[in-house]
Design an enzyme around this catalytic site. Structure first.
Site, PDB file in Angstrom:
ATOM      1  CD  GLU A   1      35.303  41.870  39.562  1.00 50.13           C
ATOM      2  OE1 GLU A   1      36.519  41.705  39.709  1.00 50.13           O
ATOM      3  OE2 GLU A   1      34.603  42.487  40.394  1.00 50.13           O
TER       4      GLU A   1
ATOM      5  CG  HIS B   1      38.352  37.577  37.857  1.00 55.08           C
ATOM      6  ND1 HIS B   1      39.461  38.136  38.468  1.00 55.08           N
ATOM      7  CD2 HIS B   1      37.315  38.408  38.126  1.00 55.08           C
ATOM      8  CE1 HIS B   1      39.105  39.256  39.074  1.00 55.08           C
ATOM      9  NE2 HIS B   1      37.811  39.440  38.887  1.00 55.08           N
TER      10      HIS B   1
ATOM     11  CB  CYS C   1      45.823  38.905  36.911  1.00 56.42           C
ATOM     12  SG  CYS C   1      44.974  37.412  37.340  1.00 56.42           S
TER      13      CYS C   1
HETATM   14  O1  SUG Z   1      40.500  40.978  42.560  1.00 57.43           O
HETATM   15  N1  SUG Z   1      43.397  40.150  44.385  1.00 57.43           N
HETATM   16  C1  SUG Z   1      42.754  40.398  43.105  1.00 57.43           C
HETATM   17  C2  SUG Z   1      43.332  39.479  42.065  1.00 57.43           C
HETATM   18  C3  SUG Z   1      42.829  39.839  40.693  1.00 57.43           C
HETATM   19  C4  SUG Z   1      43.261  38.844  39.670  1.00 57.43           C
HETATM   20  N2  SUG Z   1      42.833  39.268  38.402  1.00 57.43           N
HETATM   21  C5  SUG Z   1      42.386  38.460  37.413  1.00 57.43           C
HETATM   22  N3  SUG Z   1      42.079  37.195  37.660  1.00 57.43           N
HETATM   23  N4  SUG Z   1      42.191  38.963  36.271  1.00 57.43           N
HETATM   24  C6  SUG Z   1      41.231  40.218  43.215  1.00 57.43           C
HETATM   25  O2  SUG Z   1      40.807  39.312  43.949  1.00 57.43           O
HETATM   26  C7  SUG Z   1      43.896  40.610  46.715  1.00 57.43           C
HETATM   27  C8  SUG Z   1      44.289  41.799  47.535  1.00 57.43           C
HETATM   28  C9  SUG Z   1      44.660  41.436  48.931  1.00 57.43           C
HETATM   29  O3  SUG Z   1      44.151  40.482  49.488  1.00 57.43           O
HETATM   30  O4  SUG Z   1      45.521  42.169  49.479  1.00 57.43           O
HETATM   31  C10 SUG Z   1      43.231  40.998  45.391  1.00 57.43           C
HETATM   32  O5  SUG Z   1      42.611  42.030  45.315  1.00 57.43           O
END
Ligand code: SUG
Length: 449
Positions: A174, A250, A371
């Site tokens: 990730e 994460h 993020c």
């Molecule tokens: O991978 N949300 C992302 C959020 C990522 C956050 N990044 C960090 N913590 N670095 C994920 O879960 C949601 C998309 C949706 O539901 O439409 C999403 O992909």
């Protein structure tokens, strides 16, 4: 030579929507299928970039991806013209269309893992694109991510790019969301901290019971090898499986580090004392002194941390050595977290100031300030070798704001994703964006014969 941490923020794409696509990510699940406002989302992100650039922090921008991803839908058997592919997917498999439309590439902390030149065997900055293979909608990001990163960091004398690891769960990666670098100065050798959720090949490691552990130990180890990091400059830690089961998908949802500071929740890691002892010793060998700031569970619960995204903050070094903590508005809305933050700046740690940003559009999908940015530590020569088209400035900010206002819709619901006009709008916008950012042809639609 002087060195900097440059934050490259993901520009939110024109199809930003709430697809409910990320099981294990509480915000994504609870805002599923609400209407979104892509224009507002992009403006909120740009406002953060501009504000931090105005404060003197080095700031860049990372382009969004082509969505809907028609090629991904074709791979799943939908055929015909682009419009027919989209309409057939809408009729027969709406969840797949929604996934192919996700603007999830905005969360560029997941784009790649980056090791600065001071840490790597060949003295270049190394990038490994993350395969993000835990979620289908994210697993389709890495080919374009790699092209965009290569267009930004193209000089092979300074930058080395590795393709994503094999896209299987055993190498689930990730990116920088599970990677932190500690150092005395950005230009000096530091210690790279890799946090994983489970081991794919060794069943002695505990694993969460409810939600997936996205990052494996074996993926982190592969990145360490690819980047040529030496054992005395690497620390691995296992994330506490119990917090993954509470929505900490994460590590950057429960800890953040910068310079010599680690700001973390009491429940973030397994075997915290051993982790801190190793970090402290390895950083000391590099001339640094670890400042560990632990937030006790009695002060802020894991639930409050997940709701407020207290730890998904940016810890930024100022010229006087003190640090600024950039937090989302949701921290101010949580009484316990806000009370804690007001005390934090007078605890005598490096953190002296807290600034709040409204990033609600992204937050509702589980993406806070941290993020939205990919950190790249660069010395002056490397910074000069970066494609200057992506470095934030007052004129670039104005240009991007106008570009957003010209091309983005201010409301998007699921039904709109089936509109083939949306694809045309996105392609027109992105074609213009590649010229603004001087990226060349990075998108599939620009590369078709
Ligand atoms: O991978 N949300 C992302 C959020 C990522 C956050 N990044 C960090 N913590 N670095 C994920 O879960 C949601 C998309 C949706 O539901 O439409 C999403 O992909």
């Amino acid at each position: 030579m002087k060195a900097y941490e440059v934050n490259f923020d993901g520009l939110v794409g024109p199809t930003h929507n709430y697809g409910g696509l990320s099981y294990g990510n509480v915000a994504s699940q609870s805002n599923s299928h609400q209407g979104s406002n892509p224009r507002e989302a992009a403006r909120q992100g740009l406002a953060k970039m501009k504000a931090l650039a105005d404060l003197g922090f080095k700031q860049g921008v990372l382009a969004p991806q082509e969505r809907p991803d028609v090629a991904a839908l074709r791979q799943l058997g939908f055929a015909g013209t682009d419009a027919q592919v989209i309409q057939r997917a809408a009729r027969e498999a709406m969840p797949l269309l929604v996934a192919s439309c996700s603007a999830s590439s905005m969360w560029v902390a997941n784009a790649a893992t980056v090791s600065p030149s001071a840490d790597t065997a060949d003295g270049r900055v190394h990038f490994t694109a993350a395969n993000l293979n835990c979620k289908y909608h994210r697993s389709i990001e890495h080919p374009t991510t790699s092209r965009v990163l290569a267009a930004m960091f193209g000089d092979e004398a300074h930058f080395s790019h590795h393709p994503a690891l094999p896209s299987v769960a055993q190498f689930g990666d990730e990116g920088a969301a599970n990677h932190t670098r500690f150092c005395r100065d950005y230009g000096q050798a530091g210690v790279e901290f890799f946090v994983y959720g489970r081991s794919a090949f060794d069943s002695r490691y505990p694993a969460p019971q409810k939600y997936p552990a996205r990052q494996t130990l074996e993926a982190s180890q592969a990145v360490v090898r690819l980047h040529g990091l030496s054992a005395d400059a690497v620390v691995y830690a296992q994330q506490n499986p119990a917090v993954i089961d509470q929505g900490v998908f994460h590590n950057d949802v429960i800890a953040v580090g910068n310079g010599e500071v680690l700001f973390y929740h009491e429940d973030a890691f397994l075997d915290t004392e051993a982790v801190l002892t190793e970090l402290r010793a390895k950083l000391a060998a590099k001339g640094g002194e670890l400042q560990a700031i632990c937030v006790p569970r009695a002060t802020v619960s894991v639930e409050d941390a997940v709701r407020s995204y207290l730890f998904n903050s940016q810890l930024l070094s100022r010229n006087d050595g003190s640090m600024l903590l950039v937090v989302p508005e949701e921290c101010r809305n949580n009484e316990r977290v806000w009370t804690y933050l007001q005390q934090l700046t007078s605890l005598g740690t490096a953190v002296r100031e807290v600034q709040v940003f409204d990033l609600k559009q992204s937050m509702q999908n589980g993406g806070g300030p941290a993020c939205l940015r990919l950190r790249v530590a660069l010395n002056e020569t490397e910074l000069a070798a970066v494609n200057q088209g992506v470095i934030m400035s007052a004129p670039l900010y104005e240009t991007l704001l106008q570009w957003v206002d010209r091309h983005y819709r201010d409301r998007l619901v699921d039904a709109d994703l089936a509109d083939p006009l949306l694809l045309q709008e996105c392609r027109t916008a992105l074609d213009e964006l590649t010229q603004i950012l001087k990226l060349g042809s990075v998108y599939p639609f620009q590369r078709q014969p």
